[in-house]
Design a protein around this motif. Structure first.
Motif, PDB file in Angstrom:
ATOM      1  N   PRO A 178       0.827  -1.210   0.000  1.00 28.14           N
ATOM      2  CA  PRO A 178       0.000   0.000   0.000  1.00 28.14           C
ATOM      3  C   PRO A 178       0.858   1.256   0.000  1.00 28.14           C
ATOM      4  CG  PRO A 178       0.018  -0.992   2.170  1.00 28.14           C
ATOM      5  CD  PRO A 178       0.729  -1.953   1.263  1.00 28.14           C
ATOM      6  N   GLU A 219      -2.003  -3.245  -2.010  1.00 27.66           N
ATOM      7  CA  GLU A 219      -2.494  -2.606  -3.228  1.00 27.66           C
ATOM      8  C   GLU A 219      -2.801  -3.718  -4.227  1.00 27.66           C
ATOM      9  OE1 GLU A 219      -0.188  -0.164  -6.492  1.00 27.66           O
ATOM     10  OE2 GLU A 219      -0.735   1.152  -4.824  1.00 27.66           O
ATOM     11  N   HIS A 274      -4.322  -4.875  -8.116  1.00 30.18           N
ATOM     12  CA  HIS A 274      -4.671  -4.537  -9.492  1.00 30.18           C
ATOM     13  C   HIS A 274      -5.206  -5.789 -10.177  1.00 30.18           C
ATOM     14  CE1 HIS A 274      -2.851  -0.535  -9.381  1.00 30.18           C
ATOM     15  NE2 HIS A 274      -1.850  -1.087  -8.725  1.00 30.18           N
TER      16      HIS A 274
END
Length: 299
Positions: A99, A291, A293
């Motif tokens: 993050p 994080e 994606h």
């Protein structure tokens, strides 16, 4: 999914007083820089103000730059895809990253172990309070405190491996490592995998980092750039048929070393980490911050 548009790199002296005043009329909050002599904005792509800002710049003869080296007559425009948890849960695979702010100054020892000096901790706070952490310059060097390792170890994730790191507390620099290890143990562990994915799908736009030459998947493994028009983070695509030939996995590394890695030889530690939905769900259920994606599967 929502898309945010970020515009920056606009100075009053470059675009003139009249156009600058018009931008501020549309978006007064856009004042930036010393003495408010620059303009920038981050708004939803369909926000009427953003549409007006882009139209105003285009009519004034300015365009979104294609290359970072462009300057005259252009401005920086980046698109950001924003997903909520329910959307991410629909993807079979995701790319894992630390993050924002969870990065640390790290290097590697001669035997390949991560060196983690306490003095290079980014900002205030206890390093062990982070969940996933990465290196300043190498976001693929991902490591976690022991408590996170214990959580992840509960699920016996397929092809997840761990590497011990060397943590150097303040004041111990230059000491004998064997003595330091007796005091610290192994408070941080690097995430690894023994599985390398096939090259990305042909739908991806790959360029050589150094020359900007377009390449086909599999042509090259190191110093590649992913390009997706103005999107700040081009997402990974794989052909379903290529992944069907792999063993079942929860953690893997990409075939490619993306970005300006300091090597002309492929090294798996410079490859992006791709994880399964099962891995993602556990992290979300345990409130582990990371994080994410989406990884897209092309038919």
């Amino acid at each position: 999914m929502n898309i945010l548009v970020s515009i920056k790199g606009i100075s009053r002296k470059d675009i003139g007083d009249q156009l600058f005043a018009e931008l501020l009329r549309i978006y007064p909050e856009g004042k930036r820089g010393d003495n408010s002599q620059a303009f920038g904005a981050i708004l939803a792509a369909n926000d009427e103000r953003m549409l007006q800002i882009r139209e105003c710049l285009e009519v004034g003869g300015f365009r979104a730059r294609e290359l970072a080296t462009e300057r005259e007559g252009s401005f920086s425009l980046r698109l950001h895809r924003i997903y909520d948890r329910s959307e991410l849960s629909n993807y079979q695979f995701l790319e894992l990253g630390a993050p924002a702010g969870a990065y640390h100054g790290v290097d590697r020892s001669t035997d390949g172990e991560l060196l983690i000096p306490e003095l290079k901790l980014n900002g205030p706070g206890d390093l062990s309070s982070w969940d996933f952490i990465c290196g300043y310059s190498e976001p693929t060097w991902l490591f976690v405190p022991s408590r996170v390792k214990d959580v992840l170890a509960e699920c016996n994730f397929q092809h997840l491996h761990w590497k011990a790191t060397q943590y150097w507390p303040k004041g111990e620099e230059g000491s004998d490592w064997s003595l330091v290890k007796q005091k610290t143990g192994t408070p941080f562990w690097e995430i690894e995998s023994d599985l390398i994915l096939p090259p990305v799908a042909p739908s991806m736009d790959l360029r050589s980092f150094d020359e900007g030459i377009r390449l086909r998947p599999g042509d090259r493994r190191v110093r590649l750039c992913r390009v997706d028009e103005h999107f700040a983070y081009p997402e990974l695509h794989y052909r379903e048929s290529d992944l069907a030939n792999l063993p079942s996995f929860d953690v893997a590394r990409t075939y490619e070393n993306f970005g300006p890695v300091p090597s002309q030889v492929f090294r798996s530690s410079f490859s992006s980490i791709v994880v399964s939905n099962r891995f993602y769900q556990l992290c979300e259920d345990r409130a582990l911050k990371a994080e994410w994606h989406p990884v897209h599967l092309d038919t």
